[in-house]
Structures are given as structure tokens and as C-alpha cells.
Design a protein around this motif. Structure first.
Motif, mmCIF file in Angstrom:
data_model
loop_
_atom_site.group_PDB
_atom_site.id
_atom_site.type_symbol
_atom_site.label_atom_id
_atom_site.label_comp_id
_atom_site.label_asym_id
_atom_site.label_seq_id
_atom_site.Cartn_x
_atom_site.Cartn_y
_atom_site.Cartn_z
ATOM 1 N N LEU A 245 0.864 -1.174 0.000
ATOM 2 C CA LEU A 245 0.000 0.000 0.000
ATOM 3 C C LEU A 245 0.901 1.225 0.000
ATOM 4 N N TRP A 246 0.591 2.181 -0.868
ATOM 5 C CA TRP A 246 1.402 3.403 -0.967
ATOM 6 C C TRP A 246 0.518 4.605 -0.686
ATOM 7 N N PHE A 247 0.922 5.418 0.278
ATOM 8 C CA PHE A 247 0.130 6.592 0.617
ATOM 9 C C PHE A 247 -0.019 7.536 -0.563
ATOM 10 N N ARG A 248 0.929 7.508 -1.494
ATOM 11 C CA ARG A 248 0.831 8.407 -2.648
ATOM 12 C C ARG A 248 -0.443 8.156 -3.454
ATOM 13 N N ASP A 249 -1.036 6.974 -3.301
ATOM 14 C CA ASP A 249 -2.255 6.657 -4.037
ATOM 15 C C ASP A 249 -3.489 7.339 -3.464
ATOM 16 N N ARG B 115 -21.165 7.619 -0.367
ATOM 17 C CA ARG B 115 -20.461 8.784 0.183
ATOM 18 C C ARG B 115 -19.471 9.347 -0.823
ATOM 19 N N VAL B 116 -18.775 8.464 -1.506
ATOM 20 C CA VAL B 116 -17.798 8.924 -2.486
ATOM 21 C C VAL B 116 -17.552 7.788 -3.464
ATOM 22 N N GLU B 117 -17.466 8.129 -4.739
ATOM 23 C CA GLU B 117 -17.240 7.121 -5.772
ATOM 24 C C GLU B 117 -15.753 6.994 -6.022
ATOM 25 N N LEU B 118 -15.186 5.886 -5.639
ATOM 26 C CA LEU B 118 -13.760 5.643 -5.810
ATOM 27 C C LEU B 118 -13.563 4.226 -6.320
ATOM 28 N N LYS B 119 -12.487 4.032 -7.049
ATOM 29 C CA LYS B 119 -12.110 2.675 -7.410
ATOM 30 C C LYS B 119 -11.742 1.915 -6.142
ATOM 31 N N PRO B 120 -11.851 0.573 -6.178
ATOM 32 C CA PRO B 120 -11.651 -0.204 -4.944
ATOM 33 C C PRO B 120 -10.323 0.066 -4.238
ATOM 34 N N GLN B 121 -9.207 0.115 -4.962
ATOM 35 C CA GLN B 121 -7.923 0.329 -4.298
ATOM 36 C C GLN B 121 -7.857 1.712 -3.673
ATOM 37 N N LYS B 122 -8.361 2.732 -4.395
ATOM 38 C CA LYS B 122 -8.355 4.087 -3.847
ATOM 39 C C LYS B 122 -9.258 4.154 -2.612
ATOM 40 N N SER C 142 -13.890 -2.198 0.906
ATOM 41 C CA SER C 142 -13.764 -0.770 1.204
ATOM 42 C C SER C 142 -14.671 0.047 0.296
ATOM 43 N N LYS C 143 -14.695 -0.288 -0.975
ATOM 44 C CA LYS C 143 -15.566 0.442 -1.896
ATOM 45 C C LYS C 143 -17.030 0.255 -1.507
ATOM 46 N N ARG C 144 -17.387 -0.970 -1.095
ATOM 47 C CA ARG C 144 -18.761 -1.218 -0.671
ATOM 48 C C ARG C 144 -19.120 -0.376 0.550
ATOM 49 N N LEU C 145 -18.192 -0.267 1.505
ATOM 50 C CA LEU C 145 -18.437 0.526 2.707
ATOM 51 C C LEU C 145 -18.681 1.989 2.371
ATOM 52 N N LEU C 146 -17.951 2.496 1.369
ATOM 53 C CA LEU C 146 -18.019 3.917 1.063
ATOM 54 C C LEU C 146 -19.070 4.245 0.029
#
Length: 519
Positions: free
Chosen positions: A99-103, A377-384, A370-374
């Protein structure tokens, strides 16, 4: 609750302080600093004296805006702590992963801190913000008015005096010295662990680019952490099931891949310390005259390093609630809002930790959960989504307040009209720079959403390798010139125009700038 509130009132009606905070750790110091900056009269009590020994060195990016809010960011940056770029997972699930915080698009790094120093810096920040701070002053219990469940906490008892306050914030950790019996603590089944940890001397660490990563290694029914705290100092912990036979710490570490990484000459240089990592949560985190924050309100297994983040976030929220009440807000409403904010972040973190263990750390399953939880609230790809959630940047009150300090008009934009020519084929592309929002975007920087309208390519031009590179170069130029949380107008006049011009001049000959326009 997200924005700072100022209050110019004075302590009266028989109270010594507006707020008494019990516990001078990260959560308590945050609460004291925020409340003092809001104009409240604040007392911060610490049972021991700084610096004092504490575990929990691995920080998440979500603390960064909170550090800035309380005035401690420069001190933390200047303390010489090891930079943390993310986490590396070995032995969890079917494959190793990083996992990279830069993402996250918010903060590319955090820190591995020496907790005695880190906690002292935050305690000093609370003092600098205007709080009255006292060390070696344990709170012995609450002062009460009324009877039974309706009793109100109106202060705390110390060995020398009774101190009265309109609100008491209990930040005294798992002991919850003031409000413990009122919180109705429940153990979270399935997350009953114990931890054994120590410091090691070793000059070895993960090779680049992972040399600044937190390392987690999965074993059968246990896992090991390894954090770099200095050129040759490492924090190494073993977490195992509470009801499993106790492992030999030294032998387990040396026989693991962590031991291989540390090397044959590594040596343990501190006593072995132990802690019960029983996860728990409290049914009540606020009541008449009181708030519970940090470990006094709940504790989640340390696999995602959420402890300090949750403590500081809840400290910020509780202090803002106190300031809102002091300025005329409803105490019942503010405490309900605080409880809702705490529950939301705690629930999300807890569900991911549970899922982490249930799925044995399977990366893709975690990302999609994680994407399911969010969702909604916000549309993000699963890794993001996973990175934003576990880094503490979803629903972060300090981050929301920081963004709100530089309001941007939704109508502000800059558009670069590009024409792509390849032989006889011509395509029109519109590179759009707008203020940051939760709307879908091709890229995001700290302050801006970057999209590229390209009808010929179904508005998804980066799927083509020949367009991906130049568009990412444009994104990089804007990102490099973006200082964070500023308006498009401010960025444009401060140097954004020249940064964009320079980047456009470096585009390949197949891409021609037709015009630049905007508002």
C-alpha cells in the motif's frame, strides 16, 4: 462539527474551567489545543510526565491535517522522525502486496515516530495554544451532581483538589478514569489478541523502494510488525490470539522473514513488553457533562495502525462540540453529532479489520469491501477506496475544515483545447482543471479535479498508451505546482499559469494546443 468555532465567553457559574481534559496523549492534547484555540478555558491533566514510554509508532496520513490544526505539524516534521510511505504485507492471503500513501492523492507520506517525543510535542502544542497543562497530576475520579443515571459530571478529583468544569473530556486511555462505568464497554468478539514487543538494533531494512514502508508479516494465528525508527533502530511486535499457547517471542521473530530481514547480527536492546490487544467499543461516548475519546471510547486491533488517528480525530470532534455548546448550541444535539461522527469512523475501521482477518488479508477482497463501505459517500475505485479509508482521509474533520478555509466557486475552470493528429486522423481533446470535489475525475491533485473530455475515445483517453504519457505529464506539472487547498484563481496567479504553459510546450508534436480558455 468540522469547522473550528471561536468563543469569547468567560468561565463563571462556579466553574474553574470550560473544559478539563484528562490524559495528555495524542487525543487529549489534540482536544485541549482545539478547545483552547476556540477561546475556551482549558485544563489538561497528565498522570505521568513527558516524555513517557508508549507503544504505537506507526502513523497514518489522516493525522497530518489535525497536526496542522493544533499547530504541531512543523514540530513533528522537524523532529527527525523516519518517513513512512505506506505498508508492505507479506504472508497475508495468496500473494504479497504493498500500500502506498501516494495513491490517496492527499498526503504521500506519514511518519514512524518515537512516541515519547511525539506525545511530548503534542502536549507542548496544547500549552502553546493556551491550555493550562499539568503533569504528574492523575485524575482520581469524577465530580458528580445529581443521582443515578441522571448524574452530571461537573469536574474531576485529584489528590490535592476538586476541579470543576462545564465539560470533561476523558482521554485517559483504556482505564477511562473519569467516565469508564458510564460508557458501557463491550469486548469485540473475534479480536481478542495479546501483543509482545521490543526494540531491536539492526542496520538492515526493506530494500528500495520499500525502505520506508511498515512491514507486516502473517504467520499461522499470529502476525509480526517491523517499523524502522532510525538508521539502526527497529520496533518489532508479535500479535497472537489471546487463547493460543504463548509463543517464544525471540525465537519466533528470528525464525520469521522479519528475522531474516533484520539479519544474523540483529539484537534486542529493550525489555520485552506485553499488552492485551482486546478490541472493544463503548455503547456511550458522551453523556451529561462528558465526552470519551481515543481508547476511552474504543480500541481496534492494531493491524491497520489506527489508534493514534482515532484518538486525535475524536479529540478534535469532542473539542469542537464543546465550543459549539459554549457558543449557544444544543448540548444534546452536539453530543449526538459527536457520537455519530465517532461511530461512523470506528465502524468503517472495525469492519475493514474484521474483513482483513476473515479474508486472511486477501488484497482484492479488502479493496472491494472498502468500496462497498463507502458506497453513497464517495465514488472511488476499490484500491483508492481502501487507501482513503484506512489512511483516515474519509470523513476527516480537520481535512474538511482545511478545504473549507479556501472556498472555491464551482464555476471556476481552465480548459485546454488540444488537437491530436495522427496521419489523416484528427481528434479533439479538452483538458479541464476544476476545483477539487467528489465528482469523478481522470486525476486529482490536492486542490483540483483534472478531466479530459475526448468524445472520440469515449472520454477515456488514458486507455491509449500514446495519450496516457502526455496526459500524466500534464497532471504531474499541475500536481507539482499545487501547494494544497487553494482556489483555482490563487493557483493560476501564483505560478500555475507558467507551470501549465511549460508543460504544454513539452507535449509531443502529435498534440497541438488550439486555445486555452476559462473562468
Amino acid at each position: 462539527m468540522g469547522c473550528p468555532i471561536t468563543y469569547d465567553g468567560l468561565v463563571s457559574d462556579g466553574y474553574d474551567y470550560d473544559v478539563i481534559v484528562v490524559g495528555g496523549g495524542p487525543g487529549g492534547s489534540t482536544a485541549a489545543a482545539v478547545a483552547a484555540k476556540a477561546g475556551l478555558q482549558v485544563l489538561l491533566l497528565e498522570a505521568a510526565s513527558h516524555p513517557r514510554e508508549k507503544i504505537g509508532e506507526s502513523m497514518l496520513p489522516g493525522i497530518t491535517p489535525i497536526l496542522e490544526t493544533i499547530g504541531a505539524l512543523d514540530a513533528v516534521r522537524g523532529a527527525g522522525f523516519e518517513v513512512k510511505t505506506g505498508a508492505t504485507q507479506w504472508g497475508f492471503g495468496s500473494r504479497d502486496w504493498d500500500l502506498w500513501f501516494r495513491d490517496t492523492d492527499e498526503y504521500e507520506t506519514s511518519w514512524f515516530v518515537d512516541r515519547p517525543i511525539f506525545d511530548a510535542l503534542l502536549f507542548d502544542a496544547a500549552h502553546a495554544a493556551g491550555a493550562d497543562v499539568r503533569q504528574n497530576t492523575p485524575a482520581l475520579g469524577p465530580l458528580l451532581e445529581g443521582e443515578g443515571d441522571a448524574a452530571r459530571i461537573v469536574g474531576v478529583r485529584t489528590a490535592k483538589e476538586h476541579l470543576r468544569a462545564r465539560h470533561v473530556i476523558d482521554a485517559s486511555g483504556a482505564a477511562a478514569r473519569v467516565v469508564g462505568e458510564r460508557t458501557l464497554r463491550r469486548t469485540i468478539e473475534g479480536l481478542r489478541h495479546r501483543a509482545h514487543y521490543a526494540r531491536w538494533r539492526s542496520s538492515e531494512r526493506l530494500p528500495p523502494p520499500r525502505n520506508q514502508q511498515a512491514l507486516f508479516v502473517g504467520l499461522n494465528d499470529a502476525w509480526i510488525w517491523c517499523f524502522p525508527l532510525g538508521p539502526d533502530l527497529r520496533s518489532v511486535g508479535l500479535v497472537e490470539l489471546e487463547d493460543a499457547p504463548r509463543r517464544d517471542y525471540d525465537a519466533t521473530v528470528r525464525a520469521s522473514t522479519v528475522g531474516e530481514l533484520l539479519g544474523a547480527n540483529a539484537e534486542r536492546i529493550s525489555p520485552l513488553r506485553h499488552a492485551r490487544d482486546w478490541s472493544y467499543r463503548c455503547e456511550h461516548v458522551a453523556g451529561p457533562g462528558w465526552f470519551a475519546i481515543g481508547d476511552a471510547a474504543g480500541f481496534i486491533d492494531p493491524i491497520l495502525s489506527t489508534g493514534v488517528l482515532l484518538a486525535m480525530h475524536s479529540g478534535l470532534a469532542a473539542a469542537n462540540a464543546c465550543a459549539a455548546i459554549a457558543s449557544g448550541g444544543s448540548e444534546a444535539d452536539e453530543k449526538t453529532s459527536y457520537a455519530d461522527a465517532h461511530r461512523s469512523m470506528f465502524d468503517d475501521m472495525l469492519r475493514i479489520v474484521r474483513f482483513y482477518y476473515e479474508q486472511n488479508g486477501d488484497r482484492d477482497a479488502l479493496f472491494w469491501e472498502s468500496k462497498r463501505l463507502l458506497s453513497g459517500r464517495v465514488e472511488l475505485k476499490p484500491q483508492k477506496a481502501f487507501m482513503m479509508l484506512t489512511s483516515g482521509l474519509i470523513g476527516n474533520l480537520a481535512l474538511e475544515a482545511a478545504r473549507g478555509e479556501a472556498p472555491r466557486s464551482a464555476d471556476d475552470f481552465v480548459c485546454v483545447h488540444l488537437e491530436e493528429r495522427r496521419g489523416a486522423e484528427v481528434a479533439q481533446l479538452y483538458w479541464l482543471i476544476e476545483g477539487r470535489s467528489d465528482e469523478p475525475a481522470l486525476f486529482q491533485t490536492r486542490s483540483f479535479n483534472l478531466t479530459c473530455l475526448a468524445p472520440r475515445y469515449n472520454n477515456d483517453p488514458i486507455r491509449l498508451p500514446e495519450l496516457r504519457a502526455p496526459l500524466e505529464a500534464l497532471r504531474g506539472a499541475i500536481d507539482d505546482s499545487d501547494t494544497g487547498f487553494e482556489s483555482l484563481t490563487a493557483w493560476w496567479s501564483r505560478g500555475g499559469r507558467e507551470a501549465l504553459r511549460s508543460a504544454l510546450e513539452r507535449l509531443p508534436p502529435e498534440l497541438r494546443v488550439r486555445r486555452v480558455f476559462g473562468q
